[in-house]
Design a protein around this motif. Structure first.
Motif, PDB file in Angstrom:
ATOM      1  N   HIS A 120      48.330  36.583  33.750  1.00 18.48           N
ATOM      2  CA  HIS A 120      47.342  36.690  34.739  1.00 18.48           C
ATOM      3  C   HIS A 120      47.582  38.187  35.060  1.00 18.48           C
ATOM      4  O   HIS A 120      46.482  38.631  35.659  1.00 18.48           O
ATOM      5  CB  HIS A 120      47.401  35.732  35.903  1.00 18.48           C
ATOM      6  CG  HIS A 120      46.869  34.518  35.361  1.00 18.48           C
ATOM      7  ND1 HIS A 120      47.691  33.476  35.092  1.00 18.48           N
ATOM      8  CD2 HIS A 120      45.728  33.992  35.270  1.00 18.48           C
ATOM      9  CE1 HIS A 120      46.805  32.205  34.781  1.00 18.48           C
ATOM     10  NE2 HIS A 120      45.734  32.450  34.752  1.00 18.48           N
TER      11      HIS A 120
ATOM     12  N   ALA B   2      44.192  40.239  34.670  1.00 15.78           N
ATOM     13  CA  ALA B   2      43.596  41.171  35.706  1.00 15.78           C
ATOM     14  C   ALA B   2      43.401  42.436  35.596  1.00 15.78           C
ATOM     15  O   ALA B   2      42.383  42.988  36.488  1.00 15.78           O
ATOM     16  CB  ALA B   2      44.478  40.835  36.926  1.00 15.78           C
TER      17      ALA B   2
ATOM     18  N   PRO C 187      47.843  40.071  40.803  1.00 13.69           N
ATOM     19  CA  PRO C 187      47.015  38.896  41.271  1.00 13.69           C
ATOM     20  C   PRO C 187      47.969  37.964  42.200  1.00 13.69           C
ATOM     21  O   PRO C 187      49.140  37.771  41.828  1.00 13.69           O
ATOM     22  CB  PRO C 187      46.279  38.290  40.167  1.00 13.69           C
ATOM     23  CG  PRO C 187      47.121  38.511  39.237  1.00 13.69           C
ATOM     24  CD  PRO C 187      47.940  39.866  39.309  1.00 13.69           C
TER      25      PRO C 187
ATOM     26  N   TRP D 130      38.421  44.689  39.888  1.00 12.99           N
ATOM     27  CA  TRP D 130      39.146  43.302  40.394  1.00 12.99           C
ATOM     28  C   TRP D 130      38.270  42.832  41.696  1.00 12.99           C
ATOM     29  O   TRP D 130      38.061  41.628  41.822  1.00 12.99           O
ATOM     30  CB  TRP D 130      40.644  43.686  40.647  1.00 12.99           C
ATOM     31  CG  TRP D 130      41.130  42.354  41.583  1.00 12.99           C
ATOM     32  CD1 TRP D 130      41.450  42.575  42.897  1.00 12.99           C
ATOM     33  CD2 TRP D 130      41.574  41.247  41.294  1.00 12.99           C
ATOM     34  NE1 TRP D 130      41.968  41.197  43.387  1.00 12.99           N
ATOM     35  CE2 TRP D 130      42.198  40.571  42.230  1.00 12.99           C
ATOM     36  CE3 TRP D 130      41.621  40.463  39.598  1.00 12.99           C
ATOM     37  CZ2 TRP D 130      42.533  39.042  42.025  1.00 12.99           C
ATOM     38  CZ3 TRP D 130      42.020  39.275  39.754  1.00 12.99           C
ATOM     39  CH2 TRP D 130      42.491  38.635  40.764  1.00 12.99           C
TER      40      TRP D 130
ATOM     41  N   TRP E 284      40.550  33.729  32.257  1.00 10.98           N
ATOM     42  CA  TRP E 284      41.335  33.673  33.197  1.00 10.98           C
ATOM     43  C   TRP E 284      41.542  32.172  33.604  1.00 10.98           C
ATOM     44  O   TRP E 284      42.582  31.662  34.123  1.00 10.98           O
ATOM     45  CB  TRP E 284      40.504  34.377  34.682  1.00 10.98           C
ATOM     46  CG  TRP E 284      41.519  34.212  35.733  1.00 10.98           C
ATOM     47  CD1 TRP E 284      41.151  33.059  36.810  1.00 10.98           C
ATOM     48  CD2 TRP E 284      42.348  34.781  36.387  1.00 10.98           C
ATOM     49  NE1 TRP E 284      41.984  33.295  37.718  1.00 10.98           N
ATOM     50  CE2 TRP E 284      42.894  34.485  37.504  1.00 10.98           C
ATOM     51  CE3 TRP E 284      42.929  36.133  35.708  1.00 10.98           C
ATOM     52  CZ2 TRP E 284      43.764  35.128  38.414  1.00 10.98           C
ATOM     53  CZ3 TRP E 284      43.787  36.817  36.543  1.00 10.98           C
ATOM     54  CH2 TRP E 284      44.146  36.328  37.867  1.00 10.98           C
TER      55      TRP E 284
END
Length: 546
Positions: A198, A202, A185, A347, A74
Motif C-alpha cells: 500500500h 499509494a 498511507p 493522493w 488498492w
C-alpha cells in the motif's frame, strides 16, 4: 547472473518480524497472513532509493490507466503471479551482470581505470579528497567489496541522485541529490500495520501505459548506445527519451567489475554472502546530459524562479525539512512557483474519490541528500502528518490556513533574527544574517511551533475550531515563543543593567515586542497575513477618551 526481477535480492521485514529476501513481485506475498511491511537495508539512502525503484517498476510495467483501476488494486491487490507476468516483458533489461546489456550500466564495456567500489556511495570521499588527505569525517576504505544486491542498489541510488562529479560527469536527471516525497498511507485495515504494497501503490501515478517492445531502449537507456553529451547535446523527454525514463535515468557511463569466488563471501555493507562480488567500477565522462525534465518525475516537488522559466527539482537544504516547507511539498504556493510532487497531489484525489481511502492518518515522508556541489553534507529524512482531506472545500480551507501559518511564522522568524542581531551587535558591526547564533534561534522557532501547526490544521479539518480563532491562537503562540527565544539568546545581566549593552538589548526587545503586537510597517504586514484586526493607534485611543 543476477536478474533484479526474476531473482530474490531485496531484504525485507514481515509483520511478524521475520526477515526475508524477496524479488519485486513478492511485495504482495502472504498479504493476509504475514505481509511484507518494510525494507531492511542497513542504509537510509538505500531504503528510500529502493522505494523509488519499486514504485518506478510498477509505474513502468503495470500503471493504472484510471482512478478506478488504481482503486481496484488498492482494495484487492494483485497476486505474485500477476506481477511476475507484468514484469516479464521488461525482465531482460534488469540483468545486473552477464554478457548482454546490464542494468544501469553503459552499453559498451568501457576502457578505464578501476575505481574503489565504495565511491559508488554518494557520501564517500572522492579522489581529490583522498589525495589531499582531508577525508576526516567519512574515511576511505570502509567498504572493499559489495555483494550484488548491495551493488545494484548502490548503482541505482548513484545514477538516480548523481551529484556533480567533475568535468563531463553529469548529475542525475533531477540534478544532484533531489528531494523525494512519498505519501505514507494509513493501514488498509484498522489496527493493522502498514503493508509495503500500500505504501508503493499509494505513490504510483495514474493514467500511464506500459511501453511497447520498440519503446524499451528509450525507457531503459542501457539497452542502446549512450547518447553522449558532447558539445550542447542533451537528452529531453519525448524528443530523445520516453517520459518513463524519469525512473531509469543514467547520467553516468559506468561498468561494474565483478569477481567470482568458489565460496560465498559476506558483503561489506549488508553482511549477506554472495559467490559474486563487486570490487570496483569503471567510468567514462560525457554521459547523458538531461534537460527539460522539470515536473516529469512524480516523486519530487519542483519550483521555478519566475513564470515561464525552467522548472527545477527541489533539493534538501541545511536545517532539515519541516512544516516551513509545506508550501511546495503539500500544496503549491500562492504564486504557483512551487509545486508538490504529483504523487502527493494524486493522493488527495484518491482520498476524495473513494470512501475506502481516507487519509486521516496518512503521513508525508520527505528524504534526500543535502548536497554542497559534490560533497554530501548529510542525508535528511523527516515524516510529518498529512491531514485528512475529504472534500474540495475542506482542502481549499486547509491550504489557505497552512499558507497563512507558514508565511506568518516565516515573517516572525526573520523578525526574531533581526531583533537578536540588533540586541547583541552594535550598529556598525559586520554580522551575517546566517551567523550560527542567529540561525539557531530561527530554527528553534520553527521546531517549537511545528506541533501547534499540525494541531491547527487538524482542528480546522475536524470542524472544532474556526479560522479566526486559529489565527489568533497562532499569533499568540508565535509571539510568546519568539519573545522567549529572544530572552534566552539576548539576556540582560541584572548586575550590569545600566550599561550600554543592556540598554541596547532592552531597546531591541521593546521594538520587537511592539512589532509582534502589530505596530509599525512590519507589524501591520504580519497582522495582515494573519487576517487579524490591526491594533488601535495612540490617536484612535485618544479620540475615544475625548
Amino acid at each position: 547472473m543476477l536478474n533484479l526481477l526474476r531473482d530474490g535480492w531485496i531484504p525485507t521485514r514481515r509483520t511478524s518480524g521475520a526477515r526475508d529476501i524477496i524479488r519485486p513481485s513478492q511485495v504482495i506475498d502472504a498479504l493476509s497472513v504475514d505481509p511484507v511491511n518494510a525494507l531492511d537495508w542497513p542504509r537510509a539512502d538505500f531504503r528510500i532509493a529502493s522505494l523509488e525503484f519499486l514504485i518506478g517498476l510498477l509505474a513502468t510495467a503495470c500503471p493504472p490507466e484510471s482512478y478506478e483501476a488504481w482503486h481496484d488494486w488498492w482494495d484487492e491487490p494483485p497476486s505474485v503471479e500477476t506481477l511476475d507476468a507484468a514484469f516479464a516483458p521488461i525482465a531482460h533489461a534488469f540483468d545486473l551482470d552477464g554478457d548482454g546489456p546490464r542494468f544501469l550500466q553503459d552499453f559498451e564495456d568501457l576502457v578505464s581505470d578501476s575505481e574503489p567500489v565504495e565511491r559508488l556511495l554518494i557520501e564517500s570521499p572522492g579522489g581529490s579528497t583522498q589525495t589531499k588527505n582531508t577525508d576526516l569525517l567519512v574515511r576511505r576504505d570502509r567498504f572493499r567489496a559489495f555483494g550484488r544486491p548491495a551493488a545494484a542498489m548502490a548503482l541505482h541510488t548513484f545514477q538516480s541522485w548523481a551529484p556533480a562529479g567533475g568535468a563531463g560527469n553529469r548529475t542525475g536527471l533531477r540534478g544532484g541529490g533531489p528531494l523525494i516525497t512519498l505519501v505514507v498511507p494509513p493501514a488498509a485495515v484498522e489496527g493493522q500495520p502498514l503493508r509495503l504494497w500500500h505504501l508503493l501503490w499509494a505513490n504510483v501515478p495514474v493514467g500511464g501505459r506500459a511501453p511497447t517492445a520498440d519503446e524499451l531502449p528509450r525507457v531503459f537507456p542501457w539497452l542502446a548506445p549512450t547518447i553522449e553529451s558532447d558539445g550542447n547535446r542533451t537528452v529531453m523527454p519525448e524528443t530523445d527519451a520516453h517520459p518513463l525514463q524519469c525512473w531509469w535515468g543514467m547520467p553516468r557511463r559506468i561498468r561494474l567489475d565483478f569477481s567470482a569466488a568458489t565460496e560465498p563471501r559476506p558483503c561489506d555493507i549488508t553482511g549477506a554472502p554472495d559467490t559474486v562480488q563487486v570490487t570496483g567500477w569503471r567510468q567514462r565522462p560525457r554521459g547523458a546530459n538531461y534537460a527539460g525534465w522539470g515536473k516529469v518525475h512524480p516523486l519530487t516537488p519542483h519550483y521555478t524562479a519566475k513564470p515561464g522559466a525552467e522548472w527545477l527539482a527541489v533539493h534538501p537544504q541545511p536545517g532539515g525539512i519541516g512544516y516551513r516547507h509545506w508550501l511546495g511539498l503539500v500544496t503549491k504556493d500562492a504564486a504557483g512557483l512551487r509545486l508538490p510532487a504529483a504523487s502527493v497531489a494524486e493522493w488527495h484525489d484518491h482520498a476524495y474519490r473513494a470512501e475506502v481511502v481516507r487519509p486521516r492518518d496518512a503521513r508525508l515522508l520527505a528524504a534526500g541528500y543535502d548536497m554542497d556541489n559534490m560533497k554530501a553534507r548529510g542525508f535528511v529524512e523527516h515524516e510529518m502528518p498529512l491531514p485528512g482531506l475529504t472534500t474540495p472545500e475542506i482542502r481549499a480551507a486547509l491550504d489557505g490556513l497552512a499558507s497563512t501559518l507558514v508565511l506568518s511564522a516565516d515573517a516572525v522568524a526573520a523578525l526574531l533574527r533581526s531583533a537578536i542581531r540588533q540586541a547583541l551587535f552594535s550598529a556598525g558591526a559586520t554580522v551575517k544574517l546566517d551567523a550560527e547564533l542567529l540561525s539557531a534561534a530561527r530554527e528553534r522557532l520553527w521546531d517549537a511551533t511545528e506541533q501547534p501547526f499540525f494541531d491547527a490544521l487538524s482542528g480546522l479539518a475536524a470542524g472544532t475550531s474556526s479560522l479566526g480563532s486559529l489565527c489568533a491562537d497562532w499569533h499568540a503562540r508565535l509571539r510568546r515563543t519568539a519573545l522567549e527565544l529572544f530572552d534566552e539568546t539576548a539576556p540582560i545581566d541584572p548586575d550590569v543593567a545600566a550599561t550600554g549593552d543592556a540598554r541596547r538589548i532592552a531597546a531591541a526587545r521593546r521594538r520587537f515586542s511592539f512589532t509582534l503586537a502589530g505596530y509599525g510597517k512590519e507589524g501591520a504586514a504580519l497582522f495582515l497575513t494573519l487576517g487579524l484586526a490591526p491594533p488601535e493607534t495612540k490617536a484612535a485611543r485618544k479620540g475615544k477618551s475625548t
